[in-house]
Design a protein around this motif. Sequence first.
Motif, PDB file in Angstrom:
ATOM      1  N   ASP A   1       0.805  -1.224   0.000  1.00 45.53           N
ATOM      2  CA  ASP A   1       0.000   0.000   0.000  1.00 45.53           C
ATOM      3  C   ASP A   1       0.839   1.276   0.000  1.00 45.53           C
ATOM      4  O   ASP A   1       0.319   2.361   0.281  1.00 45.53           O
ATOM      5  N   LYS A   2       2.117   1.163  -0.325  1.00 47.30           N
ATOM      6  CA  LYS A   2       2.974   2.339  -0.443  1.00 47.30           C
ATOM      7  C   LYS A   2       2.933   2.847  -1.888  1.00 47.30           C
ATOM      8  O   LYS A   2       2.956   2.061  -2.836  1.00 47.30           O
ATOM      9  N   ARG A   3       2.874   4.164  -2.017  1.00 47.89           N
ATOM     10  CA  ARG A   3       3.007   4.758  -3.353  1.00 47.89           C
ATOM     11  C   ARG A   3       4.497   4.795  -3.692  1.00 47.89           C
ATOM     12  O   ARG A   3       5.279   5.454  -3.009  1.00 47.89           O
TER      13      ARG A   3
ATOM     14  N   THR B   1       1.819   0.351  -4.752  1.00 47.10           N
ATOM     15  CA  THR B   1       1.063   1.123  -5.743  1.00 47.10           C
ATOM     16  C   THR B   1       2.113   1.808  -6.597  1.00 47.10           C
ATOM     17  O   THR B   1       2.676   2.839  -6.228  1.00 47.10           O
ATOM     18  N   TRP B   2       2.380   1.220  -7.741  1.00 45.68           N
ATOM     19  CA  TRP B   2       3.624   1.457  -8.477  1.00 45.68           C
ATOM     20  C   TRP B   2       3.437   2.412  -9.647  1.00 45.68           C
ATOM     21  O   TRP B   2       2.468   2.323 -10.405  1.00 45.68           O
ATOM     22  N   SER B   3       4.433   3.309  -9.810  1.00 46.77           N
ATOM     23  CA  SER B   3       4.597   4.109 -11.027  1.00 46.77           C
ATOM     24  C   SER B   3       6.048   3.995 -11.459  1.00 46.77           C
ATOM     25  O   SER B   3       6.942   3.753 -10.624  1.00 46.77           O
TER      26      SER B   3
ATOM     27  N   HIS C   1      -1.112  -1.047 -11.906  1.00 48.08           N
ATOM     28  CA  HIS C   1      -0.132   0.014 -11.703  1.00 48.08           C
ATOM     29  C   HIS C   1      -0.804   1.370 -11.896  1.00 48.08           C
ATOM     30  O   HIS C   1      -1.918   1.443 -12.415  1.00 48.08           O
ATOM     31  N   ASP C   2      -0.102   2.414 -11.487  1.00 45.20           N
ATOM     32  CA  ASP C   2      -0.628   3.766 -11.660  1.00 45.20           C
ATOM     33  C   ASP C   2      -0.243   4.365 -12.999  1.00 45.20           C
ATOM     34  O   ASP C   2      -1.089   4.766 -13.777  1.00 45.20           O
TER      35      ASP C   2
ATOM     36  N   SER D   1       4.507  13.182  -3.797  1.00 42.57           N
ATOM     37  CA  SER D   1       3.660  12.188  -4.475  1.00 42.57           C
ATOM     38  C   SER D   1       3.876  10.763  -3.980  1.00 42.57           C
ATOM     39  O   SER D   1       2.982   9.926  -4.132  1.00 42.57           O
ATOM     40  N   PHE D   2       5.054  10.449  -3.411  1.00 40.60           N
ATOM     41  CA  PHE D   2       5.410   9.055  -3.171  1.00 40.60           C
ATOM     42  C   PHE D   2       5.923   8.828  -1.747  1.00 40.60           C
ATOM     43  O   PHE D   2       6.539   9.692  -1.137  1.00 40.60           O
ATOM     44  N   ASP D   3       5.663   7.605  -1.272  1.00 40.34           N
ATOM     45  CA  ASP D   3       6.224   7.168   0.010  1.00 40.34           C
ATOM     46  C   ASP D   3       7.652   6.674  -0.153  1.00 40.34           C
ATOM     47  O   ASP D   3       8.488   6.854   0.747  1.00 40.34           O
TER      48      ASP D   3
END
Length: 294
Positions: free
Chosen positions: A60-62, A83-85, A108-109, A125-127
């Motif tokens: 659940d980490k961005r 939660t991948w980009s 994916h995002d 935007s990200f963890d």
Amino acid sequence: MNETDVQSFWNAHPCGDHIVGGLHGAFADDYARFFTAYDAWRYGRERHIPGCLDRIDWRDKRVLEIGLGQGAESEQLIRRGATWSGLDLTEESVRRVEARLAVRDLPHDDVKQGSAVAIPWPDNSFDIVFSHGVLHHIPDIHTAQAEIHRVLKPGGLLVAMLYARRSLNYQISIRLIRRAMLAAAYPLRRTRLASRSSMLRQHLANAERTGLREYLRLDTFTHRNTDGPLNPYAKVYSLTEVARDFPAFDVADSYQRYLHAPPLPVHRLPGERALGWHLWVHLRARPATEAGAP
């Protein structure tokens, strides 16, 4: 050295492509077969990677991955719940990773082509930002680390694999053995002996073009001895150099893996934790008010 040279090299030589025969060559653009073969090679050879990834809770980490290669770690992160980009400098890698995501139906995002020195996402935007074997190929690493800090949430984590200065590969193979071998082969560069190895032939051509003395200078030679003789830029890191090049971060954890030092046959030997080629660092983002401090 500029980023365009780096982009051109990696677009023409996608990471690891040649090792299993080539997506557009032996696999005739069969993405599913290619990814299966590539992953089998990668995690057979670099079997430490899954364990290194498991040191982090990705659920659940961005997560933003910088530098995608064939998307092997992209898949690993997604399957671990991220939660991948993804971001890559090259069109070829973006195309391949998009194919992997589609073929294997991976959620994916986003995937974008772009530069780590101008990351195309907003602040906070990200963890976690993850980058395996890429940041040491960025000439303007100071700008890149500032951009990574910008897109991370306060206190976010940068997990990166960098080439290790205190490694068997750098200290013995690159600095001593390979330089000595090239110096010995140089007088024979126009003979059949020198033409037997395509890699040696390319190194000799590089040395002839720049002059042997200049080519054997350690910084020049290092660029050409991490990812092949055509690679335009690479750097090796100690923890002191990590602190200097990533002033927006504090080192939270570090460890070495992967005993690799061609031409020495060392892969199955002990010693990777002391002399491994891969330096993994977990870097915690400093508060914005301290991010520019060394």
